[in-house]
Design a protein around this motif. Structure first.
Motif, PDB file in Angstrom:
ATOM      1  N   VAL A  89       0.839  -1.187   0.000  1.00 46.31           N
ATOM      2  CA  VAL A  89       0.000   0.000   0.000  1.00 46.31           C
ATOM      3  C   VAL A  89       0.884   1.251   0.000  1.00 46.31           C
ATOM      4  O   VAL A  89       1.997   1.239   0.537  1.00 46.31           O
ATOM      5  CB  VAL A  89      -0.979  -0.029   1.199  1.00 46.31           C
ATOM      6  N   ASN A  90       0.429   2.309  -0.626  1.00 46.55           N
ATOM      7  CA  ASN A  90       1.114   3.601  -0.770  1.00 46.55           C
ATOM      8  C   ASN A  90       2.307   3.569  -1.716  1.00 46.55           C
ATOM      9  O   ASN A  90       3.041   4.547  -1.810  1.00 46.55           O
ATOM     10  CB  ASN A  90       1.522   4.187   0.582  1.00 46.55           C
ATOM     11  N   THR A  91       2.510   2.487  -2.436  1.00 53.25           N
ATOM     12  CA  THR A  91       3.551   2.427  -3.454  1.00 53.25           C
ATOM     13  C   THR A  91       3.062   3.197  -4.670  1.00 53.25           C
ATOM     14  O   THR A  91       1.900   3.097  -5.049  1.00 53.25           O
ATOM     15  CB  THR A  91       3.837   0.969  -3.861  1.00 53.25           C
ATOM     16  N   ILE A  92       3.974   3.980  -5.270  1.00 50.54           N
ATOM     17  CA  ILE A  92       3.653   4.671  -6.513  1.00 50.54           C
ATOM     18  C   ILE A  92       4.417   3.976  -7.627  1.00 50.54           C
ATOM     19  O   ILE A  92       5.638   3.866  -7.579  1.00 50.54           O
ATOM     20  CB  ILE A  92       4.007   6.167  -6.447  1.00 50.54           C
ATOM     21  N   ILE A  93       3.679   3.505  -8.613  1.00 49.53           N
ATOM     22  CA  ILE A  93       4.254   2.766  -9.734  1.00 49.53           C
ATOM     23  C   ILE A  93       4.372   3.703 -10.929  1.00 49.53           C
ATOM     24  O   ILE A  93       3.387   4.294 -11.361  1.00 49.53           O
ATOM     25  CB  ILE A  93       3.367   1.556 -10.128  1.00 49.53           C
ATOM     26  N   ASP A  94       5.593   3.828 -11.443  1.00 53.47           N
ATOM     27  CA  ASP A  94       5.835   4.609 -12.660  1.00 53.47           C
ATOM     28  C   ASP A  94       6.432   3.655 -13.669  1.00 53.47           C
ATOM     29  O   ASP A  94       7.615   3.347 -13.616  1.00 53.47           O
ATOM     30  CB  ASP A  94       6.786   5.762 -12.373  1.00 53.47           C
TER      31      ASP A  94
END
Length: 145
Positions: A89-94
């Motif tokens: 949770v709260n991971t930002i995937i680019d």
């Protein structure tokens, strides 16, 4: 790497000044496979980038997700599969840097209103996401010279 052409266009600073990050509606990745409209893009806007914010931990299984619009379902993300098997949770995937998952474009101008859609080709075992959309509005008209 910085764009070597940045600053060559007199409107770069205006676009930077009007670009803001927006969050989409939340989407449950365990929903039925299909296309879900999660963000409305107004006419005259430029989408500069799209990232994925994990709002509930993902257990990928054999997940397959595309992010695009009405013209191109893979415009921003093509075949994101959460290769690690789980995403916190709260991971930002680019995925723009990944050759396999990056879409065919990193930005697009919308002359008419459209939506950014998440296409769940194969559902995840668990998880929810929101999209983070970098959107520039009120792009100035460029006078011919």
């Amino acid at each position: 790497m910085a764009n070597p052409m940045y600053g060559q266009n007199k409107f770069d600073n205006i676009i930077d000044a009007t670009a803001k990050w927006y969050q989409s509606d939340e989407l449950d990745l365990t929903s039925t496979a299909g296309v879900y409209s999660v963000f409305s893009v107004p006419a005259g806007a430029y989408v500069l980038g799209v990232k994925v914010l994990v709002t509930s931990a993902i257990t990928a299984g054999s997940m397959d997700i595309d992010v695009g619009d009405g013209d191109d379902p893979d415009m921003f993300i093509d075949g994101w599969d959460g290769t690690a098997g789980s995403v916190a949770v709260n991971t930002i995937i680019d995925v723009s840097g990944s050759a396999l998952e990056a879409g065919v474009a990193t930005g697009r101008y919308y002359s008419s209103a459209d939506t950014i859609d998440v296409d769940i080709n194969t559902v995840a075992t668990a998880g929810k996401i929101k999209l983070l959309v970098l959107l520039a509005t009120h792009i100035p008209e460029v006078a011919p010279h």
